[in-house]
Motif scaffolding. Structure first.
Motif, PDB file in Angstrom:
ATOM      1  N   ASP A 156       0.822  -1.202   0.000  1.00 55.97           N
ATOM      2  CA  ASP A 156       0.000   0.000   0.000  1.00 55.97           C
ATOM      3  C   ASP A 156       0.862   1.262   0.000  1.00 55.97           C
ATOM      4  OD1 ASP A 156      -2.606   0.705  -0.220  1.00 55.97           O
ATOM      5  OD2 ASP A 156      -2.977   0.818   1.934  1.00 55.97           O
ATOM      6  N   THR A 157       2.083   1.161  -0.508  1.00 55.04           N
ATOM      7  CA  THR A 157       3.008   2.292  -0.471  1.00 55.04           C
ATOM      8  C   THR A 157       3.510   2.598  -1.869  1.00 55.04           C
ATOM      9  OG1 THR A 157       4.929   0.872  -0.152  1.00 55.04           O
ATOM     10  CG2 THR A 157       3.779   1.585   1.834  1.00 55.04           C
ATOM     11  N   GLU A 158       4.554   3.367  -1.930  1.00 55.21           N
ATOM     12  CA  GLU A 158       5.194   3.721  -3.201  1.00 55.21           C
ATOM     13  C   GLU A 158       6.197   2.650  -3.634  1.00 55.21           C
ATOM     14  OE1 GLU A 158       4.612   6.364  -5.227  1.00 55.21           O
ATOM     15  OE2 GLU A 158       2.901   6.744  -3.913  1.00 55.21           O
TER      16      GLU A 158
END
Length: 173
Positions: A83-85
């Motif tokens: 759920d991040t970059e």
């Protein structure tokens, strides 16, 4: 010497884990089967060669299919898992290709062991170790605090060991 930040090191650990998981998928237990073929067909050279050739062909086909699937679905999976970059391209994809190269090398190594070619096995593994070590360390210092050094080091060593294994396979089978 700290050449990777904790965040970069954590990302590297995830990409290496992806490589190891992909190697399991690429292998599908075929590396165990390759030891059975030389024992079962040691007196029947043509069947032995066909069996080993088929096994290497299947390994390449599985690898190509998995690489294509990961190329088209890797970004989607990464977006939904992380759920991040954290991105699939380029490092995740390079990790998948590295896994294919490493699995092919592992398959060839198991064949060398099964045929009791210990000198060839030892030489190939020493080359793999030092190539991976030197390219990765060089990359770590050249690309400070970046994934490019270690990922590219593992990928390039994978290219080299795949080439050695492929040549060995073509030469003997």
């Amino acid at each position: 010497i700290n050449v990777l930040s904790p965040e970069t090191f954590a990302q590297l650990a995830i990409y290496i884990s992806i490589t190891l998981l992909a190697q399991i998928v690429f292998g599908l237990g075929l590396e165990s089967y390759i030891n059975i073929i030389p024992i079962t067909y040691k007196d029947e050279t043509s069947i032995l060669q066909k069996g080993i050739s088929s096994l290497f062909t299947v390994t390449c086909i599985i690898g190509i299919i998995f690489i294509l699937i990961s190329y088209f679905s890797g970004s989607y999976l990464f977006q939904h898992i992380f759920d991040t970059e954290f991105h699939f391209f380029p490092f995740g994809f390079l990790s998948i290709i590295t896994a294919f190269f490493n699995n092919f090398f592992k398959l060839h190594n198991n064949l060398l062991l099964g045929q009791q070619k210990i000198k060839d096995y030892f030489t190939a593994n020493v080359i793999n170790f030092f190539v991976t070590l030197f390219i990765s360390l060089g990359g770590l210092f050249y690309f400070h605090d970046s994934l490019w050094g270690p990922i590219l080091g593992r990928f390039l060593s994978g290219v080299i060991i795949f080439s050695m294994s492929f040549y060995g396979f073509i030469k003997h089978y």
